[in-house]
Design a protein around this motif. Sequence first.
Motif, mmCIF file in Angstrom:
data_model
loop_
_atom_site.group_PDB
_atom_site.id
_atom_site.type_symbol
_atom_site.label_atom_id
_atom_site.label_comp_id
_atom_site.label_asym_id
_atom_site.label_seq_id
_atom_site.Cartn_x
_atom_site.Cartn_y
_atom_site.Cartn_z
ATOM 1 N N ASN A 213 59.643 -11.444 6.987
ATOM 2 C CA ASN A 213 60.194 -11.669 5.646
ATOM 3 C C ASN A 213 59.093 -11.831 4.611
ATOM 4 O O ASN A 213 59.202 -11.300 3.504
ATOM 5 N N ILE A 214 58.033 -12.554 4.966
ATOM 6 C CA ILE A 214 56.941 -12.734 4.002
ATOM 7 C C ILE A 214 56.284 -11.402 3.697
ATOM 8 O O ILE A 214 56.013 -11.072 2.540
ATOM 9 N N ALA A 215 56.066 -10.586 4.764
ATOM 10 C CA ALA A 215 55.440 -9.281 4.544
ATOM 11 C C ALA A 215 56.312 -8.440 3.616
ATOM 12 O O ALA A 215 55.808 -7.813 2.680
ATOM 13 N N ALA A 216 57.636 -8.452 3.855
ATOM 14 C CA ALA A 216 58.536 -7.655 3.012
ATOM 15 C C ALA A 216 58.472 -8.145 1.575
ATOM 16 O O ALA A 216 58.367 -7.340 0.638
ATOM 17 N N ALA A 217 58.494 -9.453 1.373
ATOM 18 C CA ALA A 217 58.480 -9.991 0.006
ATOM 19 C C ALA A 217 57.188 -9.620 -0.697
ATOM 20 O O ALA A 217 57.204 -9.193 -1.862
ATOM 21 N N ILE A 218 56.063 -9.759 0.006
ATOM 22 C CA ILE A 218 54.777 -9.462 -0.634
ATOM 23 C C ILE A 218 54.699 -7.992 -1.018
ATOM 24 O O ILE A 218 54.306 -7.649 -2.131
ATOM 25 N N PHE A 219 55.128 -7.094 -0.104
ATOM 26 C CA PHE A 219 55.039 -5.666 -0.411
ATOM 27 C C PHE A 219 55.991 -5.283 -1.539
ATOM 28 O O PHE A 219 55.649 -4.460 -2.392
ATOM 29 N N GLN A 220 57.203 -5.880 -1.558
ATOM 30 C CA GLN A 220 58.147 -5.593 -2.654
ATOM 31 C C GLN A 220 57.506 -5.960 -3.979
ATOM 32 O O GLN A 220 57.524 -5.194 -4.943
ATOM 33 N N TRP A 221 56.938 -7.165 -4.022
ATOM 34 C CA TRP A 221 56.332 -7.660 -5.250
ATOM 35 C C TRP A 221 55.171 -6.756 -5.664
ATOM 36 O O TRP A 221 55.053 -6.362 -6.822
ATOM 37 N N HIS A 222 54.340 -6.391 -4.676
ATOM 38 C CA HIS A 222 53.161 -5.576 -4.959
ATOM 39 C C HIS A 222 53.553 -4.209 -5.534
ATOM 40 O O HIS A 222 53.034 -3.780 -6.560
ATOM 41 N N PHE A 223 54.500 -3.545 -4.873
ATOM 42 C CA PHE A 223 54.870 -2.202 -5.327
ATOM 43 C C PHE A 223 55.595 -2.255 -6.662
ATOM 44 O O PHE A 223 55.443 -1.374 -7.493
ATOM 45 N N LYS A 224 56.416 -3.314 -6.864
ATOM 46 C CA LYS A 224 57.139 -3.429 -8.120
ATOM 47 C C LYS A 224 56.151 -3.618 -9.261
ATOM 48 O O LYS A 224 56.322 -3.093 -10.347
ATOM 49 N N ARG A 225 55.097 -4.385 -9.014
ATOM 50 C CA ARG A 225 54.119 -4.646 -10.050
ATOM 51 C C ARG A 225 53.326 -3.388 -10.362
ATOM 52 O O ARG A 225 53.001 -3.105 -11.502
ATOM 53 N N ARG A 226 53.024 -2.613 -9.301
ATOM 54 C CA ARG A 226 52.230 -1.416 -9.511
ATOM 55 C C ARG A 226 53.080 -0.298 -10.084
ATOM 56 O O ARG A 226 52.588 0.585 -10.759
ATOM 57 N N GLY A 227 54.385 -0.317 -9.752
ATOM 58 C CA GLY A 227 55.291 0.656 -10.358
ATOM 59 C C GLY A 227 55.398 1.972 -9.620
ATOM 60 O O GLY A 227 56.257 2.774 -9.924
ATOM 61 N N ASP A 228 54.507 2.212 -8.658
ATOM 62 C CA ASP A 228 54.606 3.456 -7.910
ATOM 63 C C ASP A 228 54.029 3.226 -6.521
ATOM 64 O O ASP A 228 53.296 2.263 -6.303
ATOM 65 N N VAL A 229 54.384 4.127 -5.594
ATOM 66 C CA VAL A 229 53.933 3.890 -4.223
ATOM 67 C C VAL A 229 52.616 4.571 -3.914
ATOM 68 O O VAL A 229 51.994 4.284 -2.898
#
Lengths: 131, 130
Positions: B113-129
Amino acid sequence: MEMTRTNKQRLIFGPIVLLIGVVLLIFWKNAPSIIISGLMAGGLASIINGIYSHSKYGVQAESDERTRKISASAATYSWFITLTFVGVLAYLNEFGLLEITVKKVLSNIILVMIGTLILFYAYFARKGDVK
Amino acid sequence: MKDKGRYRLLLGIFFLLAGAASEIIWEGTHSPITSASIAVGIILIVGTAIRHYKYGQEEEEKDERTLKLAAFALANAWLVTLVFLLFLFLVDYYKLIEMTAFDAIMFTLVATNIAAAIFQWHFKRRGDVE
């Protein structure tokens, strides 16, 4: 022979790692079996991967936008199923319905993760798209 | 408030009350089921409230791009979880930490769950994959 750089690396490092494993097996008495089996499995996987990838794709690109999207979706679905599975395991364990060891828990979870990933990947690849 | 939000709120209140009532009325029923019921109720209520204040009557932003971000984030989380499981396997194999099966399950749940939350936050902030 035309071959991509990645496949060349796979076919060079694979046999080296495999050979190191075999040499250790012969010359190191009472070596820890986990190191030797790890080295041999890694070498074999690298060789098989290289041969398979070369014979299937040759010098073409292995992945493009579509296959990347398919693998991402497959991993996403697999993640959800794994999460549910782990939750169910936690409840079964909490209520004493299932007596399991740590090793069995971990190997079951890994099995479910990889199994569902392969299933979803095959499903989406057959369908051609994730929608 | 949208219909979906209203249903969610009602369901949350129902779960919360059911959990609390069974704790109070039947003595000695304190069990993971009642705690889970209360937790689910609170999460539904708080989640609906946050969603309502954030989006209100508007549609939640959900299109091709955000779906792709979420998918790639979870795919990365999947990979991290796999590596974490193998690491746990080694820890158990060499007996570095004494752990029970329940500990292993909980470690996995928290890590994934922590990994998923961190990656969601990271990609959302960056805006692209990419």
